[in-house]
Enzyme design. Structure first.
Site, PDB file in Angstrom:
ATOM      1  CB  THR A  28      -0.887  -0.002   1.192  1.00 45.57           C
ATOM      2  OG1 THR A  28      -1.906  -1.054   1.263  1.00 45.57           O
ATOM      3  CG2 THR A  28      -1.613   1.405   1.299  1.00 45.57           C
ATOM      4  CB  SER A  30       2.988   7.147  -3.379  1.00 49.45           C
ATOM      5  OG  SER A  30       3.847   7.198  -2.754  1.00 49.45           O
ATOM      6  CG  ASP A  83       4.026  -2.537   1.410  1.00 50.37           C
ATOM      7  OD1 ASP A  83       3.635  -1.541   0.771  1.00 50.37           O
ATOM      8  OD2 ASP A  83       3.559  -2.855   2.226  1.00 50.37           O
ATOM      9  CG  ASP A  86       6.120   5.648   5.771  1.00 53.42           C
ATOM     10  OD1 ASP A  86       5.681   5.903   4.694  1.00 53.42           O
ATOM     11  OD2 ASP A  86       5.509   4.691   6.403  1.00 53.42           O
ATOM     12  CE  LYS A  96       5.385  -1.779   5.221  1.00 49.27           C
ATOM     13  NZ  LYS A  96       5.000  -0.790   3.890  1.00 49.27           N
ATOM     14  N   GLY A  99       0.361   5.352   5.557  1.00 45.80           N
ATOM     15  CA  GLY A  99      -0.733   5.028   4.898  1.00 45.80           C
ATOM     16  C   GLY A  99      -1.765   4.604   5.830  1.00 45.80           C
ATOM     17  CD  GLU A 105       1.769  -1.368   4.713  1.00 46.02           C
ATOM     18  OE1 GLU A 105       1.569  -0.420   3.474  1.00 46.02           O
ATOM     19  OE2 GLU A 105       2.142  -0.908   5.841  1.00 46.02           O
TER      20      GLU A 105
END
Length: 230
Positions: A28, A30, A83, A86, A96, A99, A105
């Site tokens: 998940t 961008s 995946d 961040d 992570k 989002g 995840e």
């Protein structure tokens, strides 16, 4: 090359690690969104892939691309999860959850034989913590849970404010019906110790420290794509 161009480059490079017949976890965010688009292209070309999405947003994207989906109940072991992150450090420890999908995840990644992280070079850091660490908690007893999180931070040598994540003036609610506390630590001392402490707290559903899960990181830079392996 823009940040989004680099994200797409990393996502496309990850396609080299998948093949027809695989069972995939779809991340998940961008960067992961570009990978899901790439999987959709392979499906159009006739590849046989079955995938587990890590969020409702990814599920909707995959369905729109004609990607065949399954669940971990039907397919409990996956070949690869791809995946984003961040933050990631040289040991492939991750933050992570930016989002809000960290719980799913982590469940999907831990159910996969391999986790591949895709990111642009802005996500690679010497020390984790500049990006706020998300902690997903149940709404019941939120203040009491927050006190225990503060204690866990102090015990592991960390300190920083806990901020309830908001959206449109209301607490952000995850796909699982929980809320997120973002821990603005600046610098995480001993991520393993902090991860263990957070996991022991009743009311904490999951935290955004992914340690010992990723085996490959594909990082796109201005000068091309570099691959880190654990």
């Amino acid at each position: 090359m823009t940040s989004d161009d680099r994200k797409k480059a990393a996502a496309l490079a990850a396609v080299a690690y998948i093949s027809s017949g695989m069972k995939l976890g779809l991340g998940t965010g961008s960067t992961a969104k570009h990978f899901v688009d790439a999987v959709g292209e392979k499906v159009k070309q006739g590849w046989d892939l079955v995938c587990v999405p890590t969020s409702e947003a990814t599920r909707k994207q995959a369905e729109s691309l004609g990607i065949r989906l399954t669940t971990l109940d039907e397919t409990p072991v996956l070949d690869v999860t791809v995946d984003g992150a961040d933050e990631l450090d040289s040991e492939l420890r991750l933050i992570k959850g930016g989002g809000g999908a960290l719980l799913r995840e982590k469940i999907v990644a831990s159910s996969s034989r391999q986790m591949i992280v895709i990111a642009d070079d802005s996500k690679k850091v010497a020390t984790l913590g500049k990006y706020p660490l998300p902690v997903e908690v149940v709404p019941f007893g939120l203040k009491a849970t927050g006190i225990k999180i503060d204690q866990a931070l102090a015990w592991s040598g960390n300190k920083g404010p806990l901020i309830v994540r908001m959206r449109d003036g209301k607490p952000f609610v995850t796909d699982n019906g929980n809320v997120i506390l973002d821990c603005a630590l600046g610098h995480i001392h001993n991520p393993e110790k902090l991860a263990a402490a957070l996991s022991s707290i009743p009311g904490v559903v999951e935290h955004g420290l992914f340690i010992g899960m990723a085996s490959i990181a594909i990082i796109a830079t201005e000068n091309g794509v570099e691959t880190l392996k654990k």
